[in-house]
Design a protein around this motif. Structure first.
Motif, PDB file in Angstrom:
ATOM      1  N   UNK A 163       0.395  -9.447   3.024  1.00 48.13           N
ATOM      2  CA  UNK A 163      -0.667  -9.003   2.117  1.00 48.13           C
ATOM      3  C   UNK A 163      -0.314  -7.675   1.450  1.00 48.13           C
ATOM      4  N   UNK A 164       0.321  -6.786   2.203  1.00 49.45           N
ATOM      5  CA  UNK A 164       0.755  -5.517   1.603  1.00 49.45           C
ATOM      6  C   UNK A 164       1.768  -5.766   0.486  1.00 49.45           C
ATOM      7  N   UNK A 165       2.710  -6.675   0.732  1.00 50.21           N
ATOM      8  CA  UNK A 165       3.725  -6.975  -0.285  1.00 50.21           C
ATOM      9  C   UNK A 165       3.088  -7.644  -1.502  1.00 50.21           C
ATOM     10  N   UNK A 166       2.183  -8.583  -1.246  1.00 49.07           N
ATOM     11  CA  UNK A 166       1.588  -9.357  -2.330  1.00 49.07           C
ATOM     12  C   UNK A 166       0.698  -8.490  -3.224  1.00 49.07           C
ATOM     13  N   UNK A 176       2.254 -12.831  14.669  1.00 47.06           N
ATOM     14  CA  UNK A 176       1.745 -13.495  13.465  1.00 47.06           C
ATOM     15  C   UNK A 176       0.908 -12.540  12.632  1.00 47.06           C
ATOM     16  N   UNK A 177       0.052 -11.785  13.287  1.00 49.42           N
ATOM     17  CA  UNK A 177      -0.797 -10.824  12.588  1.00 49.42           C
ATOM     18  C   UNK A 177       0.030  -9.773  11.869  1.00 49.42           C
ATOM     19  N   UNK A 178       1.069  -9.282  12.533  1.00 42.69           N
ATOM     20  CA  UNK A 178       1.965  -8.300  11.902  1.00 42.69           C
ATOM     21  C   UNK A 178       2.570  -8.869  10.618  1.00 42.69           C
ATOM     22  N   UNK A 179       3.076 -10.096  10.701  1.00 42.28           N
ATOM     23  CA  UNK A 179       3.721 -10.711   9.535  1.00 42.28           C
ATOM     24  C   UNK A 179       2.731 -10.964   8.398  1.00 42.28           C
ATOM     25  N   UNK A 180       1.544 -11.448   8.751  1.00 37.22           N
ATOM     26  CA  UNK A 180       0.545 -11.737   7.713  1.00 37.22           C
ATOM     27  C   UNK A 180       0.078 -10.453   7.043  1.00 37.22           C
ATOM     28  N   UNK A 181      -0.169  -9.423   7.841  1.00 37.90           N
ATOM     29  CA  UNK A 181      -0.596  -8.139   7.276  1.00 37.90           C
ATOM     30  C   UNK A 181       0.488  -7.577   6.345  1.00 37.90           C
ATOM     31  N   UNK A 193       4.747  -3.610  -1.863  1.00 37.60           N
ATOM     32  CA  UNK A 193       5.744  -3.092  -0.933  1.00 37.60           C
ATOM     33  C   UNK A 193       5.189  -3.150   0.494  1.00 37.60           C
ATOM     34  N   UNK A 194       6.061  -3.394   1.453  1.00 39.83           N
ATOM     35  CA  UNK A 194       5.614  -3.372   2.850  1.00 39.83           C
ATOM     36  C   UNK A 194       5.485  -1.929   3.322  1.00 39.83           C
ATOM     37  N   UNK A 195       4.742  -1.723   4.399  1.00 34.45           N
ATOM     38  CA  UNK A 195       4.608  -0.367   4.934  1.00 34.45           C
ATOM     39  C   UNK A 195       4.622  -0.404   6.449  1.00 34.45           C
ATOM     40  N   UNK A 196       5.188   0.642   7.054  1.00 36.24           N
ATOM     41  CA  UNK A 196       5.209   0.744   8.515  1.00 36.24           C
ATOM     42  C   UNK A 196       3.797   0.879   9.064  1.00 36.24           C
ATOM     43  N   UNK A 197       2.957   1.645   8.363  1.00 39.88           N
ATOM     44  CA  UNK A 197       1.578   1.828   8.817  1.00 39.88           C
ATOM     45  C   UNK A 197       0.830   0.492   8.781  1.00 39.88           C
ATOM     46  N   UNK A 198       1.059  -0.290   7.734  1.00 44.43           N
ATOM     47  CA  UNK A 198       0.435  -1.606   7.655  1.00 44.43           C
ATOM     48  C   UNK A 198       0.895  -2.518   8.784  1.00 44.43           C
ATOM     49  N   UNK A 199       2.185  -2.458   9.108  1.00 41.86           N
ATOM     50  CA  UNK A 199       2.705  -3.275  10.207  1.00 41.86           C
ATOM     51  C   UNK A 199       2.076  -2.861  11.536  1.00 41.86           C
TER      52      UNK A 199
END
Length: 385
Positions: A207-210, A199-204, A214-220
């Protein structure tokens, strides 16, 4: 490992010496290691017996060593400038004066244990301690070179997600193993670990996308880490829906502290926490500890904890008494680690430099070790064949 078996294990899990320390003692003899595991100070006011798991003491010594080793190697706050000699001195001193205090106080039967602070598998002892000790160390070590601060991506963006995946799998062992048996609490802990981390991975990522478009591997990776840290103090003691809520919180609050507060608060800007250990472990650890004080389920607590009638505020727990206890634990662990880490580093600094030389920092690993981790030149390839 030498520190652990020669004195630190018994300071963490042995007979009580002080309310926050066990008696130092070796843990190497055959007679000690083959006996049934026993944590002598974990009885509660003569109402419950001390823990005595059904496996040898050798297994207990090694299992708890893994937590201690994980705590001290969370040195990501000071990479790219720490002197290896200073680090070699810091590790045994910090294990002795800081890690053993947290472990005995919370897990080994010390005063926070007797108070009823809940830390299922390391939110306080491991993550909160390492997050604030690392941030404090980063302050005393000073910042990296300016060029290193500009480029802080992982050395290999393929291996980094693989590494956090292996870590995620290992977390099942940490959280699943802490009841010292395969039982109801253990199975719930493993499931809740995966619920919160995913869940934390998806929410983080959301937030990066919003906000960053764009999503990021580091953010995930960061989102996974904060989820794993947040669930640590509560893993086997909360319901699945609570693990889901904790995942939402751990994907949000550490993201905000790292991406927003760190750019607004002057003090956070002054400290160069290289890998964001303060946010991913310190803040996420506090969050997990506090939420445990809200969501700990009384029935699950009775299956695991020696303190009778422990439960979160959402279940009518003595008008929020458990939540207050969790905050007391936060205050002690944070305060102790900030003060002791500062004292240790100031003493070391009086004898040897904490940082590598500026010339050594510019050269990098070859200056520190006489080796080059990534030599991709043609000559290096020819030498390998």
């Amino acid at each position: 490992m030498p520190c652990w078996i020669l004195w630190a294990y018994n300071m963490s899990f042995g007979h009580r010496l002080f309310p926050l320390w066990g008696k130092p003692g070796v843990a190497v003899s055959k007679d000690f290691l083959i006996q049934q595991a026993f944590l002598p100070s974990t009885g509660y006011k003569n109402l419950t017996h001390s823990a005595q798991p059904l496996f040898p003491m050798a297994s207990m010594v090694f299992f708890q060593y893994a937590f201690a080793a994980e705590t001290v190697i969370l040195a990501g706050s000071v990479v790219c400038r720490m002197s290896y000699k200073a680090w070699m001195l810091f590790v045994p001193l910090w294990i002795t004066l800081s890690n053993t205090v947290g472990a005995f106080s919370v897990w080994g039967g010390g005063f926070l244990f007797q108070l009823g602070v809940i830390d299922y598998s390391g939110g306080y002892v491991v993550h909160m301690a390492s997050g604030f000790a690392g941030f404090t160390a980063a302050y005393w070590f000073g910042p990296r070179l300016e060029e290193d601060q500009k480029e802080s991506a992982p050395h290999n963006l393929i291996l980094a997600p693989i590494g956090v995946g292996i870590l995620w799998m290992g977390w099942s062992g940490f959280n699943g193993g802490y009841p010292f048996a395969a039982n109801v609490v253990s199975s719930r802990a493993v499931l809740n670990t995966h619920i919160c981390a995913a869940t934390s991975l998806l929410i983080r990522t959301w937030w990066d996308i919003f906000f960053l478009k764009k999503p990021s591997a580091i953010g995930a990776i960061q989102g996974t880490m904060t989820g794993l840290v947040c669930i640590a103090p509560a893993a086997g003691l909360v319901q699945g829906w609570a693990a889901l809520v904790m995942g939402i919180a751990s994907g949000t609050i550490p993201w905000y502290s790292m991406m927003c507060l760190s750019k607004k608060l002057p003090f956070l800007q002054k400290v160069d926490d290289s890998l964001g250990v303060f946010h991913s472990h310190g803040i996420a650890g506090i969050l997990g500890g506090a939420l445990t004080g809200l969501f700990a389920h009384p029935q699950l607590c009775n299956l695991f904890l020696p303190i009778p009638d422990s439960n979160g505020a959402f279940y009518g727990g003595s008008r929020g008494a458990q939540f207050v206890k969790q905050l007391v634990g936060v205050g002690f662990i944070v305060g102790w680690n900030v003060v002791i880490t500062s004292i240790i580093l100031l003493v070391i600094r009086a004898f040897i430099p904490l940082r590598m030389t500026e010339e050594g920092l510019k050269i990098g690993d070859h200056a520190a070790h006489g080796e080059t981790p990534y030599d991709l030149t043609v000559q290096a390839w020819l030498n390998s064949i």
